[in-house]
Design a protein around this motif. Structure first.
Motif, PDB file in Angstrom:
ATOM      1  N   ARG A  55       0.830  -1.223   0.000  1.00  0.00           N
ATOM      2  CA  ARG A  55       0.000   0.000   0.000  1.00  0.00           C
ATOM      3  C   ARG A  55       0.859   1.265   0.000  1.00  0.00           C
ATOM      4  O   ARG A  55       0.801   2.086   0.930  1.00  0.00           O
ATOM      5  N   PRO A  57       2.220   4.917  -0.191  1.00  0.00           N
ATOM      6  CA  PRO A  57       1.439   6.161  -0.093  1.00  0.00           C
ATOM      7  C   PRO A  57       1.252   6.848  -1.442  1.00  0.00           C
ATOM      8  O   PRO A  57       0.206   7.435  -1.709  1.00  0.00           O
ATOM      9  N   VAL A  60      -1.900   5.077  -2.922  1.00  0.00           N
ATOM     10  CA  VAL A  60      -3.220   5.032  -2.287  1.00  0.00           C
ATOM     11  C   VAL A  60      -3.609   6.296  -1.511  1.00  0.00           C
ATOM     12  O   VAL A  60      -4.776   6.480  -1.174  1.00  0.00           O
ATOM     13  N   ASP A  61      -2.629   7.169  -1.254  1.00  0.00           N
ATOM     14  CA  ASP A  61      -2.963   8.342  -0.452  1.00  0.00           C
ATOM     15  C   ASP A  61      -3.287   9.591  -1.268  1.00  0.00           C
ATOM     16  O   ASP A  61      -3.687  10.605  -0.728  1.00  0.00           O
ATOM     17  N   GLY A  62      -3.095   9.525  -2.572  1.00  0.00           N
ATOM     18  CA  GLY A  62      -3.295  10.726  -3.401  1.00  0.00           C
ATOM     19  C   GLY A  62      -4.598  10.729  -4.166  1.00  0.00           C
ATOM     20  O   GLY A  62      -4.710  11.405  -5.197  1.00  0.00           O
ATOM     21  N   GLY A  63      -5.534   9.901  -3.756  1.00  0.00           N
ATOM     22  CA  GLY A  63      -6.799   9.842  -4.467  1.00  0.00           C
ATOM     23  C   GLY A  63      -6.661   9.071  -5.761  1.00  0.00           C
ATOM     24  O   GLY A  63      -5.590   8.539  -6.093  1.00  0.00           O
ATOM     25  N   TYR A 144      -9.440   0.144  -5.614  1.00  0.00           N
ATOM     26  CA  TYR A 144      -9.079   1.039  -4.503  1.00  0.00           C
ATOM     27  C   TYR A 144      -9.978   2.274  -4.423  1.00  0.00           C
ATOM     28  O   TYR A 144     -10.199   2.810  -3.346  1.00  0.00           O
TER      29      TYR A 144
END
Lengths: 283, 310
Positions: A55, A57, A60-63, A144
């Motif tokens: 996972r 970043p 998965v963390d930036g939309g 996701y």
């Protein structure tokens, strides 16, 4: 004696279609298509596994846009280069080295029709490969970020396809230049994967000149369109104590990128065609 | 208008090397013309120019009156070709490869399958029609190549060593096919003089890129074979010097050449001796002569002409 009356004159556009049809059939059944497909599936599979397990970043963390930027934006260009080299690198040189040209060329068909037909067949085979990779990325993205497909991804796919067309034109030009298949494939890969990148870097960092003449610089729009905000056309970064040194980097704007890709498509397609028209079938 | 092949001052240079030097050749009408010459004489170069595979440095190549260089599509519209030993896309089957040529040549859709089936049957490749060409031997591929020349009912057929790569049976079958095409204009290069003698009515001989002679086989043989007759005699045992000397001393025999361990090529003066008398004389030697066949006068003419240009 002759059955001339039973034969219809075939136009050059129909000849293009015939050449494309049988070349595509040949590509589609050839081992290289499945090798390429396997490579793409391995890349997609590895991405799926790594993102699923670690996972990262960046994914998965930036939309949704960040996800497509990190996945598709990073790998689409590699898929384009490999496809162009695999299907276009020896498309013309193979006619000479493998002697298939002796079967096809001495017929009532213009060389230009053979060239365009082969080009379309190679492009169709490559488009399938690029499409499969895009579908794999899309499937991951939807897993996701369900229900969220950014419009920029469609734009990026369109730009990647245009890059594929330009890379294919370049590969065909190299294929027309050489009579040895291995050399023409290798030259296409080296040029598209390394030489253009080196030119981009040297031109920006050392000479401080925007590499508007480089195909890969123009193709930067494939990943840039997935960045928010769109990268600045020119960035000057101070380096060293007191900012004595500066690093200049350039990013093609969308219109610039489209123009560069279009120029490569036209110039390389014409160059390759002229070379093929003039090339002789000597042993 | 009868079918035609014309070369006008055809010249081809590769750097310093001149492969063709102002070749003039005009062939008109339906017949089979053999194209002969030693290796490097310019035969394949001529055929490649005629089929648009290479360009002439100078001069013009015409098929049915149409310049191949400026309008290859029209020039080859009614011309089938087999140059060297072409390869076919390996993932295609013979049926698909021939179908591609049918489509290129404008054979109507409803006729295609029949023509392809007929052509493959003539070269004995019907049972391989749906197998991928990539797995074929050289001879099998050459059979498919020969089939490709039969598809579109061409007026002109250009064949560059069509028997190349074929086994003896295949060579014989190709000879039969070529003989059946003599109602068209067939222009065929070959190194096999016996093959040319058997299937062709006329012969064009080139060397060093120049035409030495173009005439009927009878005329070429009569003019350049040095006169007299030639027969090849086969013996049950090996031919040694003693036997060769005995045969040489027969009245009317002008020369003897050992063509292999058990065969002697005899030349004789036709003014002194007839073939049947020679046969009697050879048999009279009781040296184990078991075969007696007329030798090709074309070979004699070929050797005489080529020797003159060395």
């Amino acid at each position: 004696m002759s059955g001339e009356g039973s034969k219809a004159a075939v136009g050059s556009i129909a000849h293009v279609g015939i050449a494309a049809k049988y070349n595509f059939l040949n590509y589609f059944r050839a081992r290289r298509f499945y090798v390429m497909l396997t490579i793409i599936l391995i890349i997609a599979g590895l991405l799926t596994a790594l993102v699923g397990y670690y996972r990262p970043p960046g994914f998965v963390d930036g939309g949704a846009l960040g996800f497509y930027g990190a996945g598709w934006g990073s790998f689409a260009s590699i898929v384009v280069v490999l496809s162009a080299a695999f299907f276009g690198g020896d498309a013309i040189s193979g006619e000479f080295q493998n002697r298939t040209g002796y079967f096809l060329v001495p017929n009532p068909i213009r060389r230009s029709a053979i060239y365009v037909g082969k080009w379309l067949a190679a492009l169709a085979a490559s488009t399938i490969i690029l499409g499969i990779f895009a579908l794999a990325m899309l499937a991951n993205g939807l897993f996701y970020f369900p229900g969220s497909i950014p419009w920029e991804f469609a734009e990026s796919f369109a730009f990647a396809w245009l890059y594929l067309v330009a890379a294919m034109s370049l590969a065909f030009a190299f294929s027309s230049l050489f009579k040895n298949s291995s050399i023409s494939v290798l030259m296409s890969v080296i040029l598209l994967l390394f030489v253009f990148s080196v030119i981009d870097t040297v031109s920006s960092l050392v000479a401080g000149v925007e590499p508007w003449f480089s195909l890969t610089y123009g193709a930067g729009i494939v990943s840039n369109i997935l960045s928010v905000p769109y990268p600045a056309a020119k960035t000057v970064t101070p380096l060293g104590p007191g900012g004595r040194f500066t690093v200049v980097s350039y990013n093609a704007t969308v219109p610039e990128g489209l123009l560069i890709l279009s120029v490569y498509i036209v110039v390389m397609a014409v160059l390759g065609l002229v070379l093929f028209e003039r090339k002789e079938f000597t042993s | 208008m009868p079918p035609s092949i014309e070369a006008q001052q055809l010249t081809k240079r590769y750097g310093q090397f001149t492969a063709l030097s102002g070749l003039d050749l005009n062939i008109h009408g339906t017949k089979c013309v053999g194209f002969l010459g030693p290796n490097g004489a310019g035969k394949t170069t001529t055929m490649k120019i005629l089929t648009g595979l290479i360009r002439a440095s100078k001069g013009t190549a015409l098929i049915n009156g149409v310049d191949v260089a400026s309008d290859k599509k029209t020039a080859l519209a009614s011309c089938a070709t087999l140059i060297e030993t072409p390869e076919i896309y390996p993932s295609l089957t013979p049926k698909e490869a021939l179908s591609m040529l049918c489509e290129i040549r404008g054979v109507p859709r409803q006729d295609r399958n029949k023509r392809i089936d007929d052509a493959l049957a003539r070269v004995k490749m019907s049972e391989w029609a749906d197998k991928k060409v990539g797995g074929f031997s050289k001879g099998m591929k050459q059979r498919v190549n020969v089939a490709s020349t039969l598809l579109s009912d061409p007026e002109v057929i250009i064949l560059d060593e069509p028997s190349s790569g074929l086994d003896p049976r295949g060579m014989s079958e190709v000879r039969d096919i070529v003989m059946s095409l003599r109602d068209r204009l067939v222009f065929m290069s070959s190194h096999l003089l016996a093959e040319v003698t058997e299937v062709c009515q006329e012969v064009a001989l080139i060397d060093h890129g120049k035409l030495l002679v173009y005439d009927t086989i009878e005329n070429v043989t009569a003019k350049f074979s040095g006169g007299g007759g030639a027969v090849e005699v086969g013996f049950a045992g090996n031919v040694d010097e003693q036997l060769r000397a005995r045969v040489s001393k027969l009245p009317g025999v002008t020369s003897t050449t050992k063509s292999n361990d058990r065969h002697l090529l005899l030349k004789y003066d036709t003014a002194v001796l007839t073939q049947d008398k020679l046969l009697e004389s050879v048999a009279g030697l009781k040296a184990g002569a078991i075969t007696f066949s007329q030798a090709s006068g074309l070979e004699d003419a070929y050797l005489s002409l080529i020797k003159e240009t060395l």
